[in-house]
Each structure stands twice: as C-alpha cells, then as structure tokens.
Write an enzyme that holds these catalytic residues in place. Structure first.
Site: not given
Ligand code: ATP
Length: 333
Positions: A125, A172, A205, A229, A233
């Site tokens: 970002y 990750k 994951d 982000d 959701d």
C-alpha cells in the site's frame, strides 16, 4: 456548545445514507456531538477538489476524531484512494477491526470474538508501483522495523487494556523471508515486553483455513497491510457480513472510525444499505471519547432490533430499508 466536535465525512455511494441514519441514532441516544461535516472521496475528486481536501485533513487534525463513510476508489486507474491518502497524511498506522458475534444475529459460527489489527501505512500500500518493461509490472512491498514495531506495540497494548489473552502475528515469512520476516521479528521482540499477553504466530494461508474452520480459537491477530485487508473481510463474513463489521484507524494525530465495507455502488441511493457497520464504528468512537454509557445504550438498542428481526435490512434477510431500521433503533432508545 456540544461536548464533542467530530469530523463527519459522509463519503460516496451508500455513505451519505448510512451517515444520516447514524447521526439520527446518535442524536436519539443523547450523544452530545457537534458534527463538522467535511468532503472526501470520489465525488469530491471528480468535482476537482481532490480526493481528500486539505480542509478535511485540517478538520480531523483539529477535532482529533472523525467518523467516515465509505469512499469509492476506481479499479485499474483513476484517482488515488481516499483512505490510503488519509492514512498516510494523518499517519493512522493501526487499523482495528473487531469481529464478534452480535447477539440476535444468526451466523454460521458461534463464539467468534477476535480483533484484527492491520498495519495501515506500509506493505504494497506504499503505492510504489510501475511498469519496468511494457509487459512487466512491479509493485514494491515495503516493511520497516519501526512500522512493524509500532503496530506490534499497539496490538499488545490494546490487548492488555481490553484484557485480551493472546496476540497472533499472521505472516508469510517462509516465502517473504526478509519483509514478512522483519514484521514477525518485530512482534517477537515486542512480545518480550508483555509477559501478561501470550504470543504466537501463524502463516497467513493456514490462518485463513483455521478461521473458516474454528474461528473461536483466535483472540487478537496482527497483520501486515495487505493480508489485514483480505483477512478482515473474511472475518466480517464470519459474523454476519460486511453490513455489520466496524473499524477504527488509530494514529499519532487522531482517530478515524469507519466501516470495513466499501461504498456499495450496486445499492447506493436506494435506501437499502445496512447502517450497522458505521453505527458500530460510531460506538467504538463513543468508547474512544469515553462516552461508554451512550455507547452501551446504542449497542443494546441495536441488538434488540436485530434479535427481533422484524426491521432488519436485506443483507440480513429482512425487508426493512435503511431508515426503517434506524427508526426501529431510535424507538428502542
Ligand atoms: P471496496 O473495494 O471499496 O471494499 P467493494 O465494491 O469491493 O468496495 P463493497 O462496496 O463493500 O465492496 O461491497 C461488497 C458487497 O457487499 C456489495 O454487494 C454491497 O452491496 C454489499 N454491502 C457492502 N456494504 C453494505 C451495507 N452497509 N449494507 C448492505 N450491503 C452492503
């Protein structure tokens, strides 16, 4: 003169409708707030005043607190995101998004009560993206030690203040060894200073798989910007969808409260939007302003209306419009 002055950015799409509903409910609950209404978002950019005008930024800096409706960001080109601009300009470095079952709202899972803490200013970002050859695009993922430490400190301090038991760093680092590795290392270092809050870590994951299998196992999750982000959701989906997921952006110069969802152009202007997410963001804002009694009153009225299920919006399988839903909450107040 009102006790609190708060900047209100209605925003785009369903923003003005849900902002109006929230103002009405706050007034009915007796919140002593003067709204300093300010522009921001796509409509403002298209009118040539920029996506986040200086006057709006000045208003937030002055008032230190803002309630913000969603703003539209075009895909694949066009103006910059109003949110990204706001977060960078005001250095709103921590985005907290609680995902908690709301009593009365039937969802796939019970016992979900977690908080996402999303780093809000770095990662992909940072907006450093370019074509390195005609058919090759490059986007830089920026992770700094300072940026990671301060969001980790926020996650641990918030956990301590709220009596939370555990912070889990989501990363990750097995693939992004340096960037996510730095984010993880910062959390490991900060964790040493908070002996009263447990710490562990999980690869993103696996975190997604665990979240959709046994979400009740998580407490506070701290993530770099992009994973934050996406995973927030997902977590909104666990507790009733985007219509009910609130959030707060916390920084050094102020705090901006806003729903997780976007401007929902598909239902904008139709009076169908669910104002719950912005209302719960408003509840978080009232708690931030130490107006806990008013916050609790609104929460109780909202839960009563959701439990009855007679006046809920379409996303919650009801038939009520935005205003009927807001009026039902006001009646409970
Ligand atoms: P962004 O990229 O800004 O997140 P988006 O288009 O990906 O935007 P949303 O605008 O959040 O996502 O909309 C996703 C879906 O959820 C749409 O179908 C929208 O109608 C629905 N939705 C979002 N917010 C609400 C709400 N408050 N009430 C009802 N439905 C909503």
């Amino acid at each position: 003169m009102a006790k609190h002055t708060v900047t209100l950015i209605p925003g785009d799409g369903i923003g003005p409708e849900i902002a109006e509903a929230v103002q009405k409910i706050m007034k009915a609950a007796g919140a002593d707030i003067q709204w300093d209404v300010a522009e921001g978002g796509e409509a403002c950019a298209l009118a040539g005043r920029g996506v986040m005008p200086e006057e709006t930024l000045a208003s937030i800096k002055r008032n230190k607190v803002a309630l913000k409706g969603p703003t539209t960001t075009p895909t694949g080109g066009g103006h910059q995101s109003a949110n990204v601009t706001l977060r960078k300009r005001l250095d709103l470095y921590a985005n907290t998004r609680p995902a908690k079952n709301i009593p009365g709202l039937k969802t796939r899972f019970d016992g979900v009560d977690l908080i996402i803490v999303r780093e809000n200013t770095e990662d992909t970002y940072a907006g450093i993206e370019h074509m390195v050859a005609p058919n090759v695009a490059q986007c830089l993922k920026i992770i700094t030690w300072e940026g990671s430490v301060r969001v980790a400190e926020y996650a641990f301090e918030m956990s301590r203040n709220l009596g939370r038991k555990r912070v889990t760093c989501v990363h990750k680092a097995n693939i992004h060894k340096l960037s996510d590795g730095l984010f993880l290392k910062a959390h490991e270092e900060v964790a040493k200073r908070f002996s009263d809050v447990a710490f562990d870590s999980i690869i993103v994951d696996n975190a997604c798989m665990q979240l959709v299998s046994r979400p009740e196992q998580f407490d506070v999750l701290s993530l770099p910007n992009l994973y934050g982000d996406i995973v927030s959701d997902l977590c909104a989906g666990l507790v009733g969808g985007l219509g009910v997921a609130p959030g707060a952006n916390i920084g050094t110069t102020g705090a901006v409260f806003e729903a997780v969802h976007g401007s929902a152009p598909d239902i904008a202007g139709k009076g169908l939007a669910n104002p719950t997410a912005l209302l719960l963001s408003g509840v978080m804002m009232l708690q931030h302003l130490k107006e806990n009694a008013t916050a609790t009153r609104i929460e109780k009225a909202l839960i009563a209306v959701l439990s009855e299920g007679k006046h809920v919006t379409r996303d919650l399988k009801g038939t009520a419009g935005t205003h009927a839903f807001a009026d039902a909450i006001c009646a409970k107040l």
